[in-house]
Design an enzyme around this catalytic site. Structure first.
Site, PDB file in Angstrom:
ATOM      1  N   ASP A 216      41.200  20.466  83.348  1.00 24.60           N
ATOM      2  CA  ASP A 216      40.757  21.189  82.146  1.00 24.60           C
ATOM      3  C   ASP A 216      41.751  22.300  81.838  1.00 24.60           C
ATOM      4  O   ASP A 216      42.207  23.000  82.737  1.00 24.60           O
ATOM      5  CB  ASP A 216      39.372  21.797  82.351  1.00 24.60           C
ATOM      6  CG  ASP A 216      38.271  20.756  82.178  1.00 24.60           C
ATOM      7  OD1 ASP A 216      38.549  19.721  81.565  1.00 24.60           O
ATOM      8  OD2 ASP A 216      37.155  20.991  82.668  1.00 24.60           O
ATOM      9  N   ASP A 257      49.993  31.928  52.362  1.00 23.02           N
ATOM     10  CA  ASP A 257      50.444  33.005  53.241  1.00 23.02           C
ATOM     11  C   ASP A 257      51.778  32.650  53.899  1.00 23.02           C
ATOM     12  O   ASP A 257      52.682  33.477  53.991  1.00 23.02           O
ATOM     13  CB  ASP A 257      49.375  33.265  54.301  1.00 23.02           C
ATOM     14  CG  ASP A 257      49.758  34.364  55.272  1.00 23.02           C
ATOM     15  OD1 ASP A 257      49.929  35.505  54.820  1.00 23.02           O
ATOM     16  OD2 ASP A 257      49.905  34.075  56.471  1.00 23.02           O
ATOM     17  N   ALA A 262      54.111  38.319  51.570  1.00 21.48           N
ATOM     18  CA  ALA A 262      52.897  39.129  51.629  1.00 21.48           C
ATOM     19  C   ALA A 262      51.951  38.540  52.672  1.00 21.48           C
ATOM     20  O   ALA A 262      52.251  37.538  53.319  1.00 21.48           O
ATOM     21  CB  ALA A 262      52.229  39.171  50.253  1.00 21.48           C
ATOM     22  N   GLY A 309      50.664  43.675  51.505  1.00 19.69           N
ATOM     23  CA  GLY A 309      52.108  43.464  51.537  1.00 19.69           C
ATOM     24  C   GLY A 309      52.711  43.200  50.177  1.00 19.69           C
ATOM     25  O   GLY A 309      53.701  42.477  50.060  1.00 19.69           O
ATOM     26  N   TYR A 364      37.380  32.396  34.964  1.00 22.27           N
ATOM     27  CA  TYR A 364      36.068  32.042  35.522  1.00 22.27           C
ATOM     28  C   TYR A 364      34.933  32.840  34.893  1.00 22.27           C
ATOM     29  O   TYR A 364      33.845  32.912  35.455  1.00 22.27           O
ATOM     30  CB  TYR A 364      36.072  32.275  37.040  1.00 22.27           C
ATOM     31  CG  TYR A 364      36.708  31.166  37.824  1.00 22.27           C
ATOM     32  CD1 TYR A 364      35.938  30.123  38.354  1.00 22.27           C
ATOM     33  CD2 TYR A 364      38.079  31.130  38.040  1.00 22.27           C
ATOM     34  CE1 TYR A 364      36.520  29.099  39.079  1.00 22.27           C
ATOM     35  CE2 TYR A 364      38.682  30.101  38.750  1.00 22.27           C
ATOM     36  CZ  TYR A 364      37.893  29.087  39.274  1.00 22.27           C
ATOM     37  OH  TYR A 364      38.474  28.066  39.982  1.00 22.27           O
ATOM     38  N   HIS A 780      44.704  42.221  61.376  1.00 26.99           N
ATOM     39  CA  HIS A 780      45.733  42.626  62.329  1.00 26.99           C
ATOM     40  C   HIS A 780      45.774  41.661  63.502  1.00 26.99           C
ATOM     41  O   HIS A 780      44.737  41.179  63.958  1.00 26.99           O
ATOM     42  CB  HIS A 780      45.461  44.036  62.840  1.00 26.99           C
ATOM     43  CG  HIS A 780      45.612  45.091  61.798  1.00 26.99           C
ATOM     44  ND1 HIS A 780      45.023  46.331  61.878  1.00 26.99           N
ATOM     45  CD2 HIS A 780      46.301  45.098  60.623  1.00 26.99           C
ATOM     46  CE1 HIS A 780      45.335  47.053  60.816  1.00 26.99           C
ATOM     47  NE2 HIS A 780      46.102  46.320  60.038  1.00 26.99           N
TER      48      HIS A 780
END
Length: 1121
Positions: A216, A257, A262, A309, A364, A780
């Protein structure tokens, strides 16, 4: 996020492929994967051992302790495995608090062995190195391995030997197995390092006479090392934690991403929930989730996510529309709320990102109203007033209830409003200082006099210092060791010794920045540098804090910046060595290097002893590289701030890069002069929020540092808290911790031991994590609890017990800070000083224009192309549409030249014209010039230009002239014969008539091809018919006076412009008049000229010299006196 869990199958694949050990690793690659789509017959063909061996089957979905949960089928034949899978497949199962569906299974050969053959081994990363845990009794009943296992630390950058393993870990292992285990563990550790694992556990590891069996396995790898390990990793799939489904929207945002500089994150917690968030900033996103859960909304919280960012408008639009599409899928009886929140941005243009959100809201608006969605907005930062104005306007125009708030409102106040716990103000007061403070009324370009040099508050003498706050009764500082020492990811041992015995570089400085600090900035970050210089100026520094910049991709030069009103030059160096030699007074480096180059540039910087502080801004540096940086920095006495940080600020003295935001926030938060409160935070965005909170509740900030969101920041909370403790100007300390790691316990220990005596206000964000049923990785990299002691709740309680001031929630943080501050003022520790206004600084032109304060006529105007958005636009048509519609070269030419989408036949005709004019042999003047130029060794552009310069009325440039002459004659009603006679009488050539080679008897097939196409496809061809009648007259006089290809294209194009339906008569005439038709010949013939150039180069033809016998020398006769 850096450390990401991988499936057991992926982990074993890596191990089997890349482990290098003398131990015989058995059952390599003998595993089979089963899902709902598995074809058992095909599976047995691919893995024939399934038919002949006893088997083990288990779910492979990041489930811990499967054996104890009864989720492992052992010693089964294939039918038994099939029955076991059938009984578990797609069944809902509870694992701890998580409820999930079993749908991915792993089948492996069953290994017959004794209990004494089972061992436990684990390797995991910590700040100071990698720990190896080994226990001689492995398996399901291994128990608390942290307490029982032997432990060996391999310091950062050290190598592991078999002798170390044998001596430190294998004391309880029989002699015959020590050699095999030592070799395997060393090979495993090397694999762990080479493939950037952060955690690797095998339980049980079975050792028999045949060799080693990995039964395992659980593992995590550092996902930020993808650019290093891609060749070995391949395309790694990171499964979601058990109990949470993998949604396509999450994958879509993850892909966005990956393609962006950013940060864009999305985790769906409850798609049916009524509370949705769209939060800017990794730290702020956690705070909003905490507040929602604190107010009882955990079951209705639909998602966790963040964008930060400085994403572009298009990226923000894509992110927002994904959120809005999810919100509007299912109705909720109470309607839904969307919280668009964030702290005060340091450098993100809030208005620009809000434009993307506004676009999505408009798209929207129908579904949002249908689903009764109410939106609450709170934001601050560069240009936030315009962003909030636009957001408010879209609420009015669409009818969607949108409530908008700025920095005057506490960051999380909108959560209480959204959840009905506090009233919504009708017209909240708005701070408005962006446009009011920067425009200087005077013209003084001299650096203003110092406004204040000491702390804003006058501290008492040392003898009158505030006594330390005593820990609560029952709190034992020593009891922290029971938390600190066994923790994975932390090495408490030797902490005091490391603090007391710095490396050969000397002790790290207590004071990092002063009014005279000079820095070098790595990277061409002109906006950040200008922000630093403006801060310097408003703080009344004598000289700029930026001495130089380093940018390896250009030569040495000077870069222009502003110092107040006047322009100054800052040197830019290609080499770090040159910069250091010429600026020996520099002791700070601010590194904007990318995640790929930050490690090398930082290590290079630390070779220069003058550097005492380095700020690393980049996010996504692999943890192994960060730990090497930390080790070297500790040895050399260098303080590291970051990685993954905005930096830090010392009001009145120095700021790192974009810290503190733009000047409006600097002034609003009084960061131009020192206060009495020092803070340390992980989050850059939240550090700016702390600037705001502290400025509103106290006399201001003395110093603030954001250490960064990675698991191993270069400097820790404790490093900075101890600096603040030893700094006379600091009277109280604020710490904003977070879930993950155990650094906050060091603060508890410092308070308990009396090392920290100043009041400490502390809050750890991430309290919501304990309320979620499955693990959530926050924005983070370090914001993830690996065990109970790393949760925010546990750390807040420990800090409270130790004697720190801990609020009940982030909402109350400002109140607690104010209470502590007021107490210090009341007892005389802090004496607030009189406020002194800062000097004014002129606003940059570009930013003033962005804010709408000024206007200026543009230097250029264009109406054919726009490259500023997410994709290129030709005359209003996105480039993706151009290809989707298969417009071809003719269609693109129509868009760029005529600003029209031309009919298909018109596009085809343009392309045919380009084809027939592409070349006409080497003898014509343009090709001849190109060839001569090429043989003279000139470059492509020079040769092409040489050929193009021959184009005119006599060669190739007759299209426009022919079109004008024939159009004028036709429009005036002249008969073809009258036109010919008039031109002859005026002594003018008819443009487009005549050919040097072709004639009525030797027709030009190019003209014939075009004529056939025009007659078949054009709605009308009156101009062409007129020109052909003229040709009949001219060829009756001389056979070669035919309508040539230039003339044909000229008159046919007039027919196209006048009859295709896309142009008025005036527009058609204007395009002829401005010379657009000659462009057809220029564009087409350029292809031929380039062909001749390449041909001459390929044939390696030498310099051309014209032969004498082809020149008739006619000189004047000699005249004698």
């Amino acid at each position: 996020m850096s450390a990401k869990a991988i499936s057991e199958q992926t982990g074993k694949e890596f191990l089997y492929k890349y482990i290098c050990t003398a131990a015989a690793v058995q059952n390599r690659f003998r595993y089979a994967n089963v899902t709902t789509e598995t074809d058992w017959e095909r599976l047995t063909q691919e893995h024939p051992w399934l038919l002949t061996e006893k088997l083990v089957v288990k779910p492979d979905q990041l489930i811990k302790r499967r054996g104890k949960l009864g989720l492992v089928g052992i010693n089964l034949d294939l039918p038994g495995v099939q029955d076991w899978v059938k009984s578990h497949l797609m069944k809902e199962t509870m694992v701890a608090k998580a409820k999930g569906v079993l749908k991915n299974f792993l089948i492996e050969p069953f290994v017959e062995h004794a209990q004494s053959d089972e061992f436990y081994v684990c390797v995991y990363a910590a700040r100071e190195g990698d720990y190896i845990l080994f226990h001689h009794e492995g398996g399901v009943e291994v128990g608390d391995v942290d307490a029982k296992a032997e432990r060996l630390l391999v310091p950062v950058d050290d190598k592991l030997s078999e002798e170390q393993v044998t001596e430190k870990l294998l004391a309880h292992v029989s002699e015959e197995k020590k050699g095999v285990l030592a070799s395997f563990i060393v090979g495993l550790f090397n694999l762990y390092e080479d493939l950037y694992f952060t955690y690797l556990e095998i339980n049980p590891l079975v050792v028999t006479g045949d060799g080693v069996y990995v039964l395992d396995m659980a593992a995590k790898i550092d996902a930020t090392a993808d650019y290093i390990c891609k060749a070995k990793w391949g395309d790694v799939e990171f499964p979601p934690p058990f109990g949470r489904e993998a949604y396509p929207e999450e994958a879509y945002i993850a892909d966005l991403d990956a393609k962006s500089g950013a940060s864009l994150k999305l985790t769906l917690l409850n798609p049916r929930g009524r509370i949705w968030t769209m939060v800017a900033g990794g730290g702020a996103s956690v705070v909003y989730s905490d507040t929602i859960c604190d107010l009882g909304g955990v079951d209705e919280l639909a998602n966790y996510g963040e964008y930060s960012g400085a994403p572009s408008e298009q990226q923000t639009y894509d992110y927002a529309k994904t959120i809005l599409s999810l919100i509007t899928r299912e109705k909720h009886p109470q309607g839904k709320v969307l919280i668009i929140g964030g702290s005060i941005a340091n450098f993100t243009n809030v208005a620009a990102t809000f434009k993307g959100i506004v676009r999505a809201i408009k798209d929207y608006q129908g579904p949002l109203k249908e689903h009764e969605v109410t939106i609450f907005v709170r934001r601050g930062g560069p240009n936030y007033q315009e962003g909030l104005r636009v957001m408010g306007e879209v609420g009015k125009t669409t009818g969607i209830p949108i409530h908008v708030f700025g920095t005057e409102t506490h960051m999380t106040a909108i959560v209480g409003m959204a959840m009905g716990h506090r009233p919504i103000p009708n017209q909240p007061p708005m701070d408005a200082h962006t446009a009011n403070f920067l425009l200087n009324a005077g013209c003084n370009a001299v650096t203003p006099a110092n406004t204040r040099t000491a702390s804003f508050s006058e501290p008492k003498s040392a003898g009158e210092a505030t006594p330390p706050k005593k820990p609560k009764a029952g709190f034992q500082a020593d009891s922290l060791l029971s938390i600190l020492l066994p923790l994975k990811n932390l090495g408490m041992a030797n902490y005091k010794e490391a603090q007391a015995c710095p490396g050969p570089g000397g002790a790290k400085a207590t004071t990092l920045f002063s009014r005279h600090t000079k820095s070098i900035v790595w990277g061409m970050q002109t906006r950040a540098v200008q922000g630093m210089l403006d801060f310097d100026y408003v703080c009344s520094r004598d000289e700029p804090s930026v001495a130089a910049m380093v940018y390896p991709f250009t030569g040495d030069h000077k870069q222009k910046f502003y110092w107040g009103h006047k322009e100054i030059l800052v040197p830019v160096y290609k080499s770090m060595d040159d910069a250091m030699k010429k600026h020996s007074d520099v002791d700070v480096l601010i590194s904007f290097a990318s995640l790929r180059s930050a490690f090398d540039s930082t290590m290079e910087t630390m070779q220069h002893p003058q550097i005492r502080t380095i700020a690393i801004i980049a996010e996504g540096i692999p943890e192994a590289q960060t730990r090497k940086i930390i080790k070297t920095a500790d040895e050399k006495g260098v303080t590291i701030i970051g990685p993954a940080t905005v930096g830090g600020i010392k009001p009145g003295c120095f700021k790192i890069g974009n810290t503190g935001g733009m000047l409006d926030n600097i002034l609003a938060s009084k960061l131009y002069r020192p206060g009495s409160v020092a803070y340390v935070s992980r989050s850059g965005g939240m550090s700016n929020e702390l600037n705001n909170i502290i400025s509103r509740t106290t006399d201001g900030v003395y110093e603030g540092v954001a250490i960064g969101g990675d698991r191993y920041p270069g400097s820790t909370f404790m490093d900075h808290v101890l600096r603040y403790q030893d700094t006379p100007g600091v009277q109280m300390i604020v710490v904003l911790g977070e879930i993950g790691g155990t650094e906050e316990y060091r603060i508890c220990q410092g308070i308990g031991e009396g090392r920290i005596t100043k009041p400490v206000v502390c809050w750890c964000i991430g309290t919501c994590a304990t309320m979620f049923s499955s693990e959530v990785q926050f924005g983070h990299a370090g914001a993830c609890a690996n065990q109970a002691s790393e949760t925010a709740v546990a750390k807040n309680q420990a800090l409270r017990d130790a004697g720190a001031y801990v609020p009940k929630s982030f909402d109350e943080l400002g109140d607690v800070i104010k209470t502590v501050y007021d107490g210090l003022v009341a007892n005389g520790t802090i004496v607030p000083a009189q406020e002194v206004p800062p000097p004014t600084v002129p606003m940059d032109y570009s930013w003033a224009r962005e804010l709408g304060l000024i206007r200026k006529p543009a230097s250029f105007m264009t109406s054919i192309c726009d490259e500023r958005g997410q994709e290129l636009i030709y005359a209003g048509m996105p480039i993706t549409e151009v290809f989707k519609e298969e417009m071809g070269l003719g269609g693109v030419l129509g868009l760029l030249w005529f600003q029209r989408r031309l009919p298909r036949y018109a596009c085809q005709f343009i392309e045919m014209c380009l084809m027939v004019t592409a070349d006409h042999g080497p003898a014509v003047s343009g090709a001849h010039n190109t060839i001569v130029c090429a043989r003279a060794g000139k470059d492509l552009i020079s040769c092409l230009t040489s050929g193009l310069l021959t184009i005119g009325d006599r060669f190739g440039g007759a299209l426009d002239a022919a079109a004008k002459q024939f159009s004028k004659a036709f429009d005036s009603g002249m008969l073809p014969m009258e036109f010919v006679n008039k031109m002859k009488k005026d002594g003018k050539l008819i443009m487009g008539i005549g050919h040097r080679v072709k004639s009525i008897n030797n027709p030009d097939m190019r003209v014939q091809i075009l004529k056939d196409f025009v007659k078949q496809n054009f709605p009308a061809s009156q101009m062409l018919d007129y020109a052909l009648n003229v040709e009949k007259i001219t060829t009756s006089k001389k056979p070669n006076l035919i309508l040539n290809v230039d003339g044909f294209i000229g008159v046919a194009f007039v027919d196209l412009l006048r009859t295709c339906g896309g142009f008025t008569r005036d527009e058609a005439d204007e395009f002829v008049e401005i010379g657009s038709l000659n462009g057809i010949f220029v564009l087409g013939r350029s292809m031929g000229f380039i062909g001749h150039y390449l041909d001459q180069k390929r044939l390696k033809q030498g310099l051309y010299r014209h032969p004498w016998d082809d020149i008739s020398y006619v000189l004047p006769e000699h005249m004698s006196m």
